[in-house]
Design a protein around this motif. Structure first.
Motif, PDB file in Angstrom:
ATOM      1  N   ILE A 313      57.907  30.762  -6.249  1.00 35.28           N
ATOM      2  CA  ILE A 313      57.158  30.561  -7.493  1.00 35.28           C
ATOM      3  C   ILE A 313      58.131  30.488  -8.666  1.00 35.28           C
ATOM      4  CG2 ILE A 313      55.389  31.524  -9.015  1.00 35.28           C
ATOM      5  CD1 ILE A 313      54.325  33.043  -6.513  1.00 35.28           C
ATOM      6  N   ARG A 314      57.975  29.472  -9.471  1.00 41.15           N
ATOM      7  CA  ARG A 314      58.885  29.287 -10.600  1.00 41.15           C
ATOM      8  C   ARG A 314      58.092  29.191 -11.896  1.00 41.15           C
ATOM      9  NH1 ARG A 314      57.745  24.202 -11.582  1.00 41.15           N
ATOM     10  NH2 ARG A 314      57.162  22.820  -9.835  1.00 41.15           N
ATOM     11  N   ASP A 315      58.816  29.270 -12.994  1.00 40.63           N
ATOM     12  CA  ASP A 315      58.165  29.086 -14.290  1.00 40.63           C
ATOM     13  C   ASP A 315      57.600  27.673 -14.358  1.00 40.63           C
ATOM     14  OD1 ASP A 315      58.866  31.646 -15.045  1.00 40.63           O
ATOM     15  OD2 ASP A 315      60.740  31.011 -15.979  1.00 40.63           O
ATOM     16  N   PRO A 316      56.369  27.510 -14.864  1.00 42.72           N
ATOM     17  CA  PRO A 316      55.721  26.191 -14.802  1.00 42.72           C
ATOM     18  C   PRO A 316      56.352  25.173 -15.742  1.00 42.72           C
ATOM     19  CG  PRO A 316      54.368  27.740 -16.035  1.00 42.72           C
ATOM     20  CD  PRO A 316      55.478  28.541 -15.442  1.00 42.72           C
ATOM     21  N   SER A 317      56.268  23.919 -15.324  1.00 44.52           N
ATOM     22  CA  SER A 317      56.666  22.779 -16.151  1.00 44.52           C
ATOM     23  C   SER A 317      55.407  22.069 -16.645  1.00 44.52           C
ATOM     24  CB  SER A 317      57.522  21.802 -15.331  1.00 44.52           C
ATOM     25  OG  SER A 317      58.684  22.435 -14.845  1.00 44.52           O
ATOM     26  N   ALA A 416      48.495  31.242  -5.965  1.00 41.22           N
ATOM     27  CA  ALA A 416      47.204  31.467  -6.607  1.00 41.22           C
ATOM     28  C   ALA A 416      47.131  32.882  -7.181  1.00 41.22           C
ATOM     29  CB  ALA A 416      46.070  31.234  -5.613  1.00 41.22           C
ATOM     30  N   THR A 417      47.633  33.857  -6.422  1.00 38.08           N
ATOM     31  CA  THR A 417      47.597  35.243  -6.884  1.00 38.08           C
ATOM     32  C   THR A 417      48.486  35.430  -8.099  1.00 38.08           C
ATOM     33  OG1 THR A 417      47.214  35.979  -4.615  1.00 38.08           O
ATOM     34  CG2 THR A 417      47.972  37.634  -6.184  1.00 38.08           C
ATOM     35  N   TRP A 418      49.692  34.903  -8.048  1.00 40.45           N
ATOM     36  CA  TRP A 418      50.632  35.046  -9.165  1.00 40.45           C
ATOM     37  C   TRP A 418      50.031  34.503 -10.455  1.00 40.45           C
ATOM     38  CZ3 TRP A 418      55.491  37.320  -9.121  1.00 40.45           C
ATOM     39  CH2 TRP A 418      56.284  37.124 -10.260  1.00 40.45           C
ATOM     40  N   HIS A 419      49.352  33.360 -10.358  1.00 47.37           N
ATOM     41  CA  HIS A 419      48.803  32.710 -11.554  1.00 47.37           C
ATOM     42  C   HIS A 419      47.360  33.125 -11.841  1.00 47.37           C
ATOM     43  CE1 HIS A 419      52.386  30.344 -12.031  1.00 47.37           C
ATOM     44  NE2 HIS A 419      52.266  29.792 -10.826  1.00 47.37           N
ATOM     45  N   GLY A 420      46.785  34.001 -11.008  1.00 49.26           N
ATOM     46  CA  GLY A 420      45.471  34.547 -11.286  1.00 49.26           C
ATOM     47  C   GLY A 420      44.319  33.584 -11.078  1.00 49.26           C
ATOM     48  N   VAL A 421      44.421  32.696 -10.082  1.00 49.26           N
ATOM     49  CA  VAL A 421      43.385  31.679  -9.842  1.00 49.26           C
ATOM     50  C   VAL A 421      42.614  32.056  -8.577  1.00 49.26           C
ATOM     51  CG1 VAL A 421      42.933  29.236  -9.401  1.00 49.26           C
ATOM     52  CG2 VAL A 421      44.821  29.911 -10.922  1.00 49.26           C
ATOM     53  N   PRO A 422      41.298  32.272  -8.658  1.00 53.92           N
ATOM     54  CA  PRO A 422      40.507  32.628  -7.465  1.00 53.92           C
ATOM     55  C   PRO A 422      40.422  31.468  -6.471  1.00 53.92           C
ATOM     56  CG  PRO A 422      39.071  32.328  -9.364  1.00 53.92           C
ATOM     57  CD  PRO A 422      40.472  32.258  -9.879  1.00 53.92           C
ATOM     58  N   ILE A 423      40.033  31.813  -5.233  1.00 56.05           N
ATOM     59  CA  ILE A 423      40.212  30.913  -4.091  1.00 56.05           C
ATOM     60  C   ILE A 423      38.894  30.615  -3.394  1.00 56.05           C
ATOM     61  CG2 ILE A 423      41.120  30.924  -1.702  1.00 56.05           C
ATOM     62  CD1 ILE A 423      43.589  32.355  -2.781  1.00 56.05           C
ATOM     63  N   PHE A 482      51.025  41.928  -8.439  1.00 59.53           N
ATOM     64  CA  PHE A 482      52.030  41.048  -7.838  1.00 59.53           C
ATOM     65  C   PHE A 482      53.203  40.820  -8.794  1.00 59.53           C
ATOM     66  CE2 PHE A 482      52.526  36.705  -5.451  1.00 59.53           C
ATOM     67  CZ  PHE A 482      53.640  37.217  -4.802  1.00 59.53           C
ATOM     68  N   ARG A 483      52.906  40.641 -10.066  1.00 60.15           N
ATOM     69  CA  ARG A 483      53.949  40.348 -11.050  1.00 60.15           C
ATOM     70  C   ARG A 483      54.748  41.581 -11.470  1.00 60.15           C
ATOM     71  NH1 ARG A 483      53.441  35.837 -14.751  1.00 60.15           N
ATOM     72  NH2 ARG A 483      52.040  34.242 -13.951  1.00 60.15           N
ATOM     73  N   ASP A 484      54.172  42.770 -11.273  1.00 59.09           N
ATOM     74  CA  ASP A 484      54.809  43.988 -11.762  1.00 59.09           C
ATOM     75  C   ASP A 484      55.926  44.411 -10.809  1.00 59.09           C
ATOM     76  OD1 ASP A 484      55.465  46.217 -13.173  1.00 59.09           O
ATOM     77  OD2 ASP A 484      53.592  47.295 -12.819  1.00 59.09           O
ATOM     78  N   GLN A 485      57.077  43.768 -10.947  1.00 56.63           N
ATOM     79  CA  GLN A 485      58.240  44.019 -10.104  1.00 56.63           C
ATOM     80  C   GLN A 485      59.463  44.185 -10.993  1.00 56.63           C
ATOM     81  OE1 GLN A 485      58.650  41.394  -6.656  1.00 56.63           O
ATOM     82  NE2 GLN A 485      56.595  40.553  -6.997  1.00 56.63           N
ATOM     83  N   PRO A 486      60.468  44.942 -10.529  1.00 60.14           N
ATOM     84  CA  PRO A 486      61.654  45.163 -11.368  1.00 60.14           C
ATOM     85  C   PRO A 486      62.472  43.901 -11.611  1.00 60.14           C
ATOM     86  CG  PRO A 486      61.967  46.089  -9.172  1.00 60.14           C
ATOM     87  CD  PRO A 486      60.521  45.709  -9.278  1.00 60.14           C
ATOM     88  N   GLU A 487      62.333  42.900 -10.717  1.00 62.48           N
ATOM     89  CA  GLU A 487      63.002  41.621 -10.911  1.00 62.48           C
ATOM     90  C   GLU A 487      62.198  40.569 -10.172  1.00 62.48           C
ATOM     91  OE1 GLU A 487      65.180  43.990  -8.752  1.00 62.48           O
ATOM     92  OE2 GLU A 487      63.501  43.350  -7.509  1.00 62.48           O
ATOM     93  N   LYS A 488      62.476  39.307 -10.441  1.00 60.13           N
ATOM     94  CA  LYS A 488      61.800  38.228  -9.726  1.00 60.13           C
ATOM     95  C   LYS A 488      62.190  38.288  -8.242  1.00 60.13           C
ATOM     96  CE  LYS A 488      59.600  35.949 -13.063  1.00 60.13           C
ATOM     97  NZ  LYS A 488      60.113  34.646 -13.553  1.00 60.13           N
ATOM     98  N   PRO A 489      61.257  37.952  -7.335  1.00 67.96           N
ATOM     99  CA  PRO A 489      61.571  38.002  -5.901  1.00 67.96           C
ATOM    100  C   PRO A 489      62.797  37.178  -5.519  1.00 67.96           C
ATOM    101  CG  PRO A 489      59.210  37.708  -6.239  1.00 67.96           C
ATOM    102  CD  PRO A 489      59.845  37.589  -7.590  1.00 67.96           C
ATOM    103  N   LEU A 490      62.990  36.028  -6.155  1.00 64.86           N
ATOM    104  CA  LEU A 490      64.146  35.193  -5.824  1.00 64.86           C
ATOM    105  C   LEU A 490      65.448  35.888  -6.217  1.00 64.86           C
ATOM    106  CD1 LEU A 490      65.273  32.574  -4.723  1.00 64.86           C
ATOM    107  CD2 LEU A 490      64.916  31.520  -6.968  1.00 64.86           C
ATOM    108  N   ALA A 491      65.454  36.533  -7.376  1.00 66.45           N
ATOM    109  CA  ALA A 491      66.656  37.268  -7.800  1.00 66.45           C
ATOM    110  C   ALA A 491      66.960  38.403  -6.818  1.00 66.45           C
ATOM    111  CB  ALA A 491      66.460  37.816  -9.209  1.00 66.45           C
ATOM    112  N   ARG A 492      65.908  39.052  -6.306  1.00 69.86           N
ATOM    113  CA  ARG A 492      66.108  40.129  -5.336  1.00 69.86           C
ATOM    114  C   ARG A 492      66.695  39.582  -4.033  1.00 69.86           C
ATOM    115  NH1 ARG A 492      61.696  42.309  -6.157  1.00 69.86           N
ATOM    116  NH2 ARG A 492      60.329  41.497  -4.529  1.00 69.86           N
ATOM    117  N   ALA A 493      66.217  38.430  -3.587  1.00 76.45           N
ATOM    118  CA  ALA A 493      66.737  37.828  -2.362  1.00 76.45           C
ATOM    119  C   ALA A 493      68.219  37.500  -2.502  1.00 76.45           C
ATOM    120  CB  ALA A 493      65.939  36.565  -2.022  1.00 76.45           C
TER     121      ALA A 493
END
Length: 558
Positions: A313-317, A416-423, A482-493
């Motif tokens: 997941i990245r910042d949207p364009s 969908a979860t990150w951006h808060g969109v129901p399914i 989901f968003r409440d993390q100490p860093e972005k998941p990609l940075a952690r990887a």
């Protein structure tokens, strides 16, 4: 250059002190001369340290990426990691079923060109729609027998693999990054290049066989098999079903699939001293899995399993102009419809395609963006646009997006979860059923079965999710978790991969389970001892009492 400047400063500072011996306190610098020069020297030392740190950080490692899984969604997830490593200055050789063009100079793709043709156009080609209709036990066997084995066959036929096999054996790779989802077929290269540190990654959640790779525990009592829609609090019948399915998966993998893969690898790689294929897997130092507690089931995991769910997941364009105009023209908002990358919308039969179009037509207040991979051939209502590709992440992030009709694949569920969109979920295969069931239980989704889907069922499910505010409220709460993390998941990887580069020989995080084996890990030997010891003691005591009685009786008779 900065190190040279620092050394010059240090040298001139020492020379200045030696020449002047002492400096008047009334120096024009307003400081004791020694203090001034000493500060200058200390600053130079700091520059040296910073130069060393910066030099170390940008000293790119040579990384071999083994990405043989034939799945565009896996490639999207893996590519996010590889692109991030490339931006950090590492040199990547990527052996992959999917390739990217116009890469920077430190990224080199080598195409495994025979994998997709072997799987989907050969004499034993797969039909994922047909697999979606199989019973759960048959689908387990089909995955290994049809997908994993044929994928390995395509891998070993590829000229791309031969290209890397022709590298000299002493070519130095500092680390191997391997998508382990479909087995160890490519890990003969790990043996060829003398076992660099191995990082195993998967976009497939935390699969049941992760414990066979790095150890740890997978408890059938509360961890549902990936194709089941059970929750962690299972009934007795569900636990029986879950156990039988999990054991079937484990048995077929270990006693049918893995031996066959090992035989194929030995014939191709021809290394006499190469270990058994699953043992190559067990060389894994670090595992990155596409999971997060806000979405997935709680599990006990060893410390070298790192959850990095949603790292793609990245910042949207901004949306392309025509899509932005279409979105803003909607009266109440837009709905995205996409069945992912493996099950395509154009693989649905004409009847189901008509069902979908009619459902859209009956919701005229909303506009629909449908990812449809070829010409639809059906007249579309004005509130529908079809495209062979949609910028899914950017659409889901748009303020006017109100719902997402999806196959409930893990990447789509995360986005969908990150951006808060129901399914509204239409699951087909593998983990899609479990992903959706979890969403339903949390009040953020509704299910529609594609086998029996009607226009009314699809329309009503979409309308419920759109017009009942509870779905969006619940998804917003889940998004916060989901968003409440100490860093972005990609940075952690990336941090953990570079951590392994800094400590390639560490064993501190490894689970002892693989070394202990089943009996010792689950204390079966201790349990047998604790049961046997009192049983033996009771038996001996009983025999002693019986003998004593008999002696007592004999004495009475005499």
């Amino acid at each position: 250059m900065c190190a040279l400047i620092a050394l010059v400063n240090l040298t001139t500072g020492k020379l200045w002190l030696n020449l002047h011996g002492g400096v008047s306190r009334s120096s024009r610098f307003g400081l004791n001369g020694h203090t001034f020069i000493e500060r200058k020297m200390r600053a130079s030392l700091v520059v040296l340290v910073l130069c060393a740190v910066v030099g170390y950080a940008v000293d790119g490692a040579n990384i071999l990426c083994l990405m043989g899984v034939a799945s565009p969604s896996h490639h999207i997830w893996n590519r996010a990691i590889m692109d991030a490593l490339a931006r950090e200055g590492h040199n990547l050789t990527i052996l992959s079923a999917d390739v990217e063009k116009n890469q920077p100079s430190n990224v080199h793709y080598v195409h495994l060109e025979e994998i997709y043709p072997t799987l989907y156009t050969g004499p034993e080609s797969l039909d994922l729609m047909e697999m979606a209709n199989e019973n759960l036990f048959s689908s387990v066997i089909s995955f290994y027998r049809d997908f994993v084995v044929n994928e390995c066959g395509g891998t070993l036929k590829s000229k791309g693999l031969r290209t890397v096999m022709d590298y000299p054996d002493d070519f130095r790779f500092d680390l191997v990054l391997h998508d382990f989802t479909c087995g160890p077929c490519l890990l003969g290269l790990l043996h060829k290049f003398k076992y660099p540190p191995l990082v195993s990654v998967t976009a497939f959640n935390n699969p049941p066989y992760s414990t066979e790779v790095i150890g740890g525990h997978k408890f059938y009592s509360y961890v549902p098999f990936y194709s089941l829609s059970y929750d962690s609090d299972m009934s007795f019948y569900q636990r029986v079903h879950n156990t039988l399915l999990s054991v079937t998966d484990m048995f077929y993998r270990n006693y049918v699939s893995n031996p066959r893969i090992d035989a194929m690898m030995r014939e191709y790689f021809a290394f006499k001293d190469m270990p058994y294929a699953p043992e190559l897997h067990q060389r894994t130092k670090l595992m990155l899995v596409n999971a997060h507690y806000s979405i997935d089931f709680p599990e006990s995991t060893p410390p070298n399993l790192v959850a990095v769910g949603g790292l793609q997941i990245r910042d949207p364009s901004p949306l392309p102009g025509d899509l932005e105009q279409f979105v803003n023209a909607s009266r109440k908002g837009v709905v995205l419809f996409s069945l992912g990358t493996n099950i395509r919308s154009d693989q649905l039969d004409a009847e189901r395609q008509m069902v979908i179009v009619e459902a859209f037509r009956q919701l005229p207040d909303y506009h629909f963006l449908w990812k449809f991979e070829s010409d639809l051939g059906i007249p579309l209502p004005k509130n529908v646009i079809v495209r062979p590709w949609m910028p899914q992440n950017d659409i889901l992030a748009h303020r006017r997006t109100k719902a997402f009709v999806t196959h409930a694949g893990l990447l789509s569920t995360h986005e969908a979860t990150w951006h808060g969109v129901p399914i509204v979920g239409i699951p087909f295969i593998a983990d899609q059923h479990r992903n959706l069931e979890r969403c339903i239980r949390l009040g953020v989704a509704k299910r529609v079965l594609f086998q029996t889907m009607t226009t009314g069922q699809l329309r009503d499910a979409i309308r419920d999710v759109l017009e009942d505010p509870q779905y969006r409220t619940n998804m917003a709460a889940r998004s916060v978790l989901f968003r409440d993390q100490p860093e972005k998941p990609l940075a952690r990887a990336v941090w953990w991969i570079e951590w392994l580069l800094r400590h390639p020989n560490t064993t501190q995080l490894e689970s002892p389970v693989l070394k202990l084996g089943f009996l010792r890990t689950y204390l079966v030997d201790v349990a047998l001892f604790l049961v046997t010891l009192p049983t033996l003691a009771l038996f001996l005591l009983s025999r002693l009492c019986r003998r004593t009685r008999m002696v007592h009786v004999d004495k009475k008779r005499n």
